[in-house]
Design a protein around this motif. Structure first.
Motif, mmCIF file in Angstrom:
data_model
loop_
_atom_site.group_PDB
_atom_site.id
_atom_site.type_symbol
_atom_site.label_atom_id
_atom_site.label_comp_id
_atom_site.label_asym_id
_atom_site.label_seq_id
_atom_site.Cartn_x
_atom_site.Cartn_y
_atom_site.Cartn_z
ATOM 1 N N LEU A 1 0.833 -1.200 0.000
ATOM 2 C CA LEU A 1 0.000 0.000 0.000
ATOM 3 C C LEU A 1 0.868 1.251 0.000
ATOM 4 C CD1 LEU A 1 -2.825 -0.995 2.500
ATOM 5 C CD2 LEU A 1 -3.124 -0.390 0.105
ATOM 6 N N ASN A 2 1.915 1.230 0.801
ATOM 7 C CA ASN A 2 2.836 2.360 0.852
ATOM 8 C C ASN A 2 3.416 2.655 -0.522
ATOM 9 O OD1 ASN A 2 3.848 4.285 2.525
ATOM 10 N ND2 ASN A 2 4.691 2.790 3.972
ATOM 11 N N GLU A 3 3.793 1.588 -1.162
ATOM 12 C CA GLU A 3 4.381 1.719 -2.491
ATOM 13 C C GLU A 3 3.368 2.327 -3.464
ATOM 14 O OE1 GLU A 3 6.447 -1.123 -5.843
ATOM 15 O OE2 GLU A 3 5.214 -2.000 -4.249
ATOM 16 N N LEU A 4 2.126 1.841 -3.352
ATOM 17 C CA LEU A 4 1.095 2.363 -4.239
ATOM 18 C C LEU A 4 0.853 3.846 -4.010
ATOM 19 C CD1 LEU A 4 -1.482 -0.571 -4.145
ATOM 20 C CD2 LEU A 4 -0.079 0.136 -6.071
ATOM 21 N N VAL A 5 0.901 4.226 -2.735
ATOM 22 C CA VAL A 5 0.702 5.645 -2.429
ATOM 23 C C VAL A 5 1.759 6.491 -3.115
ATOM 24 C CG1 VAL A 5 0.803 7.366 -0.600
ATOM 25 C CG2 VAL A 5 -0.487 5.288 -0.242
ATOM 26 N N ASP A 6 3.005 6.057 -2.974
ATOM 27 C CA ASP A 6 4.078 6.814 -3.621
ATOM 28 C C ASP A 6 3.933 6.805 -5.126
ATOM 29 O OD1 ASP A 6 6.413 5.602 -1.168
ATOM 30 O OD2 ASP A 6 5.251 7.471 -1.239
ATOM 31 N N TYR A 7 3.565 5.650 -5.635
ATOM 32 C CA TYR A 7 3.460 5.497 -7.088
ATOM 33 C C TYR A 7 2.431 6.468 -7.663
ATOM 34 C CZ TYR A 7 3.031 3.141 -11.584
ATOM 35 O OH TYR A 7 3.029 2.847 -12.920
ATOM 36 N N VAL A 8 1.288 6.537 -6.986
ATOM 37 C CA VAL A 8 0.219 7.404 -7.481
ATOM 38 C C VAL A 8 0.612 8.867 -7.414
ATOM 39 C CG1 VAL A 8 -2.059 8.267 -6.854
ATOM 40 C CG2 VAL A 8 -1.703 5.851 -7.043
ATOM 41 N N ILE B 1 -12.522 -0.302 2.922
ATOM 42 C CA ILE B 1 -13.129 0.640 3.868
ATOM 43 C C ILE B 1 -14.599 0.367 4.134
ATOM 44 C CG2 ILE B 1 -11.459 2.445 3.321
ATOM 45 C CD1 ILE B 1 -13.566 3.916 1.807
ATOM 46 N N PHE B 2 -15.315 -0.167 3.168
ATOM 47 C CA PHE B 2 -16.740 -0.340 3.414
ATOM 48 C C PHE B 2 -16.973 -1.557 4.284
ATOM 49 C CE2 PHE B 2 -17.507 3.214 1.221
ATOM 50 C CZ PHE B 2 -17.560 3.172 -0.168
ATOM 51 N N ARG B 3 -17.519 -1.297 5.443
ATOM 52 C CA ARG B 3 -17.751 -2.353 6.405
ATOM 53 C C ARG B 3 -18.868 -1.869 7.322
ATOM 54 N NH1 ARG B 3 -14.171 1.366 7.869
ATOM 55 N NH2 ARG B 3 -13.729 1.664 10.088
ATOM 56 N N THR B 4 -19.455 -2.824 8.025
ATOM 57 C CA THR B 4 -20.452 -2.401 9.009
ATOM 58 C C THR B 4 -19.709 -1.914 10.237
ATOM 59 O OG1 THR B 4 -21.747 -4.267 8.221
ATOM 60 C CG2 THR B 4 -22.538 -3.111 10.164
ATOM 61 N N GLN C 1 -5.425 3.468 6.993
ATOM 62 C CA GLN C 1 -4.916 4.821 6.771
ATOM 63 C C GLN C 1 -4.284 4.931 5.392
ATOM 64 O OE1 GLN C 1 -1.570 5.817 9.148
ATOM 65 N NE2 GLN C 1 -1.733 7.993 8.672
ATOM 66 N N LEU C 2 -3.526 3.873 5.025
ATOM 67 C CA LEU C 2 -2.851 3.910 3.733
ATOM 68 C C LEU C 2 -3.849 3.838 2.589
ATOM 69 C CD1 LEU C 2 0.152 1.692 4.695
ATOM 70 C CD2 LEU C 2 0.192 4.114 4.139
ATOM 71 N N VAL C 3 -4.936 3.094 2.812
ATOM 72 C CA VAL C 3 -5.949 3.015 1.758
ATOM 73 C C VAL C 3 -6.558 4.383 1.515
ATOM 74 C CG1 VAL C 3 -8.188 2.051 1.133
ATOM 75 C CG2 VAL C 3 -6.471 0.600 2.197
ATOM 76 N N TYR C 4 -6.884 5.074 2.627
ATOM 77 C CA TYR C 4 -7.457 6.420 2.488
ATOM 78 C C TYR C 4 -6.467 7.365 1.811
ATOM 79 C CZ TYR C 4 -11.602 5.614 5.370
ATOM 80 O OH TYR C 4 -12.797 5.192 5.857
ATOM 81 N N GLU C 5 -5.238 7.290 2.259
ATOM 82 C CA GLU C 5 -4.194 8.153 1.708
ATOM 83 C C GLU C 5 -4.094 7.926 0.203
ATOM 84 O OE1 GLU C 5 -2.330 10.094 4.143
ATOM 85 O OE2 GLU C 5 -1.900 11.108 2.242
ATOM 86 N N PHE C 6 -4.078 6.650 -0.162
ATOM 87 C CA PHE C 6 -3.978 6.282 -1.575
ATOM 88 C C PHE C 6 -5.149 6.849 -2.360
ATOM 89 C CE2 PHE C 6 -3.233 3.883 -5.278
ATOM 90 C CZ PHE C 6 -4.432 3.326 -5.670
ATOM 91 N N GLU D 1 -10.227 8.519 11.104
ATOM 92 C CA GLU D 1 -10.926 8.039 9.917
ATOM 93 C C GLU D 1 -11.874 9.119 9.398
ATOM 94 O OE1 GLU D 1 -13.026 4.405 10.490
ATOM 95 O OE2 GLU D 1 -13.410 4.190 8.338
ATOM 96 N N ARG D 2 -12.574 9.770 10.344
ATOM 97 C CA ARG D 2 -13.513 10.794 9.906
ATOM 98 C C ARG D 2 -12.777 11.925 9.208
ATOM 99 N NH1 ARG D 2 -15.936 10.226 15.200
ATOM 100 N NH2 ARG D 2 -15.044 12.243 15.767
ATOM 101 N N ASP D 3 -11.588 12.206 9.673
ATOM 102 C CA ASP D 3 -10.823 13.279 9.047
ATOM 103 C C ASP D 3 -10.503 12.951 7.603
ATOM 104 O OD1 ASP D 3 -7.793 14.821 9.007
ATOM 105 O OD2 ASP D 3 -9.566 15.845 9.776
ATOM 106 N N TYR D 4 -10.073 11.704 7.360
ATOM 107 C CA TYR D 4 -9.786 11.285 5.992
ATOM 108 C C TYR D 4 -11.049 11.277 5.146
ATOM 109 C CZ TYR D 4 -4.908 9.884 6.460
ATOM 110 O OH TYR D 4 -3.551 9.877 6.607
ATOM 111 N N LEU D 5 -12.130 10.784 5.730
ATOM 112 C CA LEU D 5 -13.395 10.746 4.992
ATOM 113 C C LEU D 5 -13.821 12.139 4.574
ATOM 114 C CD1 LEU D 5 -15.326 8.164 7.137
ATOM 115 C CD2 LEU D 5 -14.907 7.980 4.691
ATOM 116 N N LYS D 6 -13.556 13.089 5.479
ATOM 117 C CA LYS D 6 -13.910 14.471 5.172
ATOM 118 C C LYS D 6 -13.196 14.922 3.909
ATOM 119 C CE LYS D 6 -11.802 17.582 7.572
ATOM 120 N NZ LYS D 6 -11.354 18.347 8.737
#
Lengths: 387, 518
Positions: B144-151, B174-177, B203-208, B246-251
């Motif tokens: 995931l880290n690598e993907l973040v940098d790549y993007v 991220i989508f979960r109950t 966190q990395l998924v959101y960042e990505f 999480e809410r901060d990233y969602l924002k």
């Protein structure tokens, strides 16, 4: 107005002292005796002149004296400004003696205090009288004027008011936001009492005002035309706020206030009565005219609809720690999210959900944005929108 | 009683000299629980013991001295990071074949490798079990880290096939109950929130995702096939997460989506409306109100003039009722900002806003009252003089009530308005209307309030009024004084009347037969 002219005629015939009723007779006698004594209570004219000529060399640094407790940074900043201001004022002001402006400001403060604590007009007028007499004979430094002012007020209150009405001295000091202590106050009171050889009932302009008012009331049956005593008292208070009126003899000042009011009301009959009074009490015409002019000017300022800007800069707003924290927390910063401008085109480019939108919107099928696709735009929406 | 009983039992035990070798602590309560296990010798106290044992459900702690365990202690014991419910294939360890790094692969092969890595990241790990699959978790994290940098850095990697894969990967992660909160006990203001366990990956998924959305190559026209209303709906549901990170990233995510996808804007606004209305009128529970309001703030800031009727409706029907919620302190700053932004856009809205606030003015919650006063001051800071004149009367009637409130913070906050220069200038212009409204309560509290600091502030305010409009002030003082005197006279007359009646009653009683009737 035949009754009024007959009244004035009655006064004119007062030489005989037979036609008048006892009350009016007695009042006029009182007036005459007071006039004889009033010179004792006048502030020294030379002193007043010095005050008037003393230039006000103040530095107008608009430092808002606004202390927030418990916030170290701002209080340090305020302290710094305070020290600066103090140094400058010390250098410039304290060598000059009290000026007229300083005295006038102090008298206004006394007015606020007297009004706040519910003291009567007599207390206030007496306090101003004491203040003027003291300042006229003593050379004091401007930094002591607040203490002198509050002491005069306290002495006057003790003389005039009931015991229960007088608030404790520390309350007086706290509310007036003064920096001296209770012991300072009592020492100053002693000094003032010594210097002025205080007698219990000083004869002030208010005494004369009441007497004149009583005479007029007893002489005329037209009560409606006479302005109330409260109104006249208020006008007298407004006059006393200016140093120049302390030079006037109390009897003349009171008569000027009354005459001015009758002048404004344009009641000629009343003016006649006043003229007769003046004649009886042997008040010089030119003097009365002179003071009337000044009173008229003062009254226009007092009742003008333009408000004097309140000088909040002198007042200290002390708030509690919790409110202060609250106030600072409330200055929230602009949020970090950048603004998203609303498109100039309509939102009806979205595939659905338009049916809930308000009908007043003029939805155009027009100018799609850079990302909108024409094919996604159903034609029924265009027709629905146009009204 | 509970306090003495353990001591009593302890002494009883000592008397019986039961020495069973258990370690005896000096804490009598602890001792009591241990004696539960051998009931034989404690006959007289059996009933009380049973009562004790039924009451004692949590392990004894030193804090339980007075019988009430402190809430914070209880919470501390239960504190754990929660993970959301996911279906797990039990037991089978997850195996991912390690792929080469993107930077090691020549440029033409990179897009395909990118897709493969995305697919790999679709596998979700169980973070509740801290020991399972450690190696694979680390592998996913580094991928995931690598993907973040790549993007962030690369060019030309975003093919059309990439979009659905990206959206799929993000959705899977991220989508979960969301786990249910301890809704009765969780007080948003006081307690620590329970954090998300799988945050290292999340966190990395959101960042990505954010960098993906912000990338220069990103094309909304392609993406909108995959980022659709269903996606947005699920995203909005996540705002109820208890984890503030999480809410901060969602924002940020929602903010970018709103900015880029014009077709979704109306839908997003409508859904946010629904969330708020449900929050206000049905559940009073939603953790993401502050974040949503922040987004709305940036949207309101960008409204085009003249304002659409939809937006005005939103202000009156949603934002103003939002003030009535009990947990207002959590999002009040953002809410006030939105309101002020609205008023800066369209000053004609001032009257409905202020009337709305006055309608919902808190009557029993002083903390809220202080917040309302703060908000009102900010509104007054930007108000136009013509609007001020329209609402000055009801407004100052409420302020005069606040000023005479016995709660000193409310009174202080209200009196502090007079230190605000702009408000002072407005009051000056309209002193003939405002002064009569404020005068009576100000004068009264100057004599009657219990807090001396308030009395000092009242002096400042009265002095300001005196200097503003001396004639009116004197008139009001005179009428006030004469009113008070009349009242006092009436009081006195009433007292005397009662006294006379009392005497009459006494006389009547005495006359009849010498016996005073009771």
């Amino acid at each position: 107005m035949c009754t009024n002219s007959s009244c004035s005629k009655r006064l004119a015939r007062m030489q005989d002292l037979q036609d008048l009723d006892n009350e009016t007779c007695w009042l006029v006698k009182e007036l005459k005796s007071y006039i004889a004594q009033e010179a004792d209570f006048l502030p020294r004219e030379t002193g007043l002149n010095i005050m008037e000529s003393a230039a006000e060399v103040g530095i107008a640094i608009p430092v808002t004296q606004f202390y927030i407790l418990y916030l170290p940074f701002s209080s340090v900043l305020m302290c710094y400004f305070d020290v600066l201001l103090w140094c400058l004022t010390f250098i410039f002001q304290n060598h000059n003696g009290v000026s007229a402006k300083c005295r006038n400001a102090k008298v206004e403060d006394l007015w606020s205090l007297a009004s706040f604590f519910g003291f009567s007009t007599q207390t206030f007028v007496l306090a101003v009288n004491l203040l003027d007499r003291f300042l006229a004979i003593m050379k004091v430094q401007p930094k002591h004027v607040p203490c002198i002012g509050v002491s005069c007020l306290h002495i006057a209150a003790k003389m005039v008011e009931d015991e229960c009405n007088i608030s404790p001295t520390h309350e007086l000091i706290r509310i007036s936001q003064s920096k001296f202590t209770v012991s300072d106050l009592s020492r100053m009171e002693k000094i003032i009492s010594e210097k002025l050889n205080l007698e219990l009932k000083a004869i002030t302009a208010l005494t004369f005002l009441h007497l004149y008012h009583a005479v007029i009331v007893s002489l005329t049956s037209e009560r409606g035309e006479i302005p109330s005593i409260e109104r006249l008292e208020a006008q007298l208070k407004a006059c006393l706020c200016q140093l120049i009126f302390s030079k006037a003899k109390p009897s003349v000042l009171a008569l000027s206030v009354i005459t001015q009011e009758f002048d404004a009301l344009q009641s000629l009959a009343m003016l006649e009565i006043v003229q007769e009074l003046q004649r009886h009490l042997k008040i010089v015409d030119s003097e009365l005219l002179y003071w009337r002019g000044l009173v008229a000017k003062c009254m226009t300022e007092y009742s003008s609809s333009e408000c004097n800007k309140p000088d909040n800069k002198k007042l200290v707003w002390i708030v509690s720690r919790r409110t202060a924290q609250n106030l600072h927390a409330n200055h929230f910063s602009v949020p970090e999210l950048p603004t998203i401008p609303e498109g100039s085109w309509d939102e009806s480019e979205s595939e659905d959900s338009c049916e809930d939108m308000s009908c007043e919107e003029d939805s155009l099928c027009g100018s799609p944005g850079s990302d909108a696709e024409g094919a996604f735009f159903p034609s029924e929406f265009c027709n629905q929108g146009r009204k | 009683m509970l306090f003495n009983l353990p001591v009593f039992i302890h002494l009883y035990e000592r008397l019986n000299s039961r020495n069973d070798g258990r370690c005896r602590t000096s804490n009598p309560i602890h001792y009591v629980f241990q004696t539960d296990q051998s009931p034989s010798s404690l006959e007289p106290n059996r009933a009380s013991r049973r009562a004790m044992s039924s009451a004692a459900t949590t392990p004894p702690s030193v804090d339980k001295v007075d019988g009430f365990s402190r809430k914070s202690v209880r919470k501390a014991k239960q504190k754990r990071s929660q993970s959301s419910s996911q279906f797990r294939s039990q037991g089978k360890p997850i195996e991912l074949t390690p792929l080469p790094l993107l930077k090691d692969v020549p440029a033409p092969e990179q897009p395909e490798l990118f897709l493969k890595k995305l697919q790999q990241c679709c596998t979700v790990f169980d973070f509740m079990d801290t020991l399972s699959d450690l190696k694979m978790k680390e592998y996913k994290r580094s991928t995931l880290n690598e993907l973040v940098d790549y993007v962030t850095v690369s060019r030309g990697y975003l093919t059309e096939q990439a979009y659905p894969e990206v959206v799929k990967m993000v959705s899977y992660n991220i989508f979960r109950t969301l786990p249910p909160s301890d809704s009765n006990e969780f007080d948003p203001e006081e307690d620590e929130p329970t954090l998300e366990a799988s945050w290292p990956h999340l966190q990395l998924v959101y960042e990505f995702f954010i960098r993906f959305l912000e990338s220069q190559e990103f094309q909304p026209s392609i993406a909108k096939k995959y980022i659709d209303q269903k996606f947005v709906l699920q995203l909005l549901e996540l705002f109820d997460s208890e984890d503030p990170r999480e809410r901060d990233y969602l924002k940020t995510v929602l903010h970018r989506i709103y900015g880029k996808f014009l077709g979704l804007r109306a839908f997003i606004r409508k859904q946010i409306n629904n969330i708020f209305l449900r929050f206000v009128y049905e559940t009073e529970h939603f953790n993401g109100v502050a974040e949503l309001l922040e987004i709305l703030g940036s949207i309101i800031n960008g409204f085009a003039l003249p304002l659409k009727a939809e937006h005005k409706q939103f202000l009156v029907k949603v934002l103003i009722p939002l003030h009535t919620v009990r947990s207002l302190s959590l999002f009040h700053a953002q809410l006030a900002y939105c309101i002020v932004q609205f008023l800066e856009k369209d000053p004609a809205l001032t009257e409905p806003v202020i009337r709305g606030l006055l309608k919902f003015w808190p009557k029993t919650c002083s903390q809220k009252e202080v917040m309302y006063l703060g908000e009102l001051e900010e509104i007054l800071d930007v108000i136009e003089p013509t609007q001020f004149v329209k609402i000055q009367e009801p407004l100052f009637k409420q302020i005069s009530r606040c000023v005479s409130s016995p709660h000193f913070q409310v009174a202080e906050r209200a009196l502090y308005y007079w230190n605000n220069e702009y408000i002072m200038s407005l009051i000056e212009e309209n002193s003939s209307v405002i002064l009569p409204i404020m005068f009576a309560s100000l004068y009264r509290i100057s004599k009657e309030h219990w807090n001396p600091a308030i009395v000092a502030l009242v002096y400042n305010v009265l002095k300001a009024f005196m200097e503003m409009n001396s004639t009116l002030f004197d008139e009001l003082t005179a009428t006030y004084k004469s009113d008070r005197q009349r009242e006092k006279k009436k009081e006195k007359e009433r007292e005397e009347l009662w006294k006379k009646l009392g005497d009459l009653e006494l006389k009547r009683g005495l006359r009849s037969d010498g016996i005073i009737p009771t």
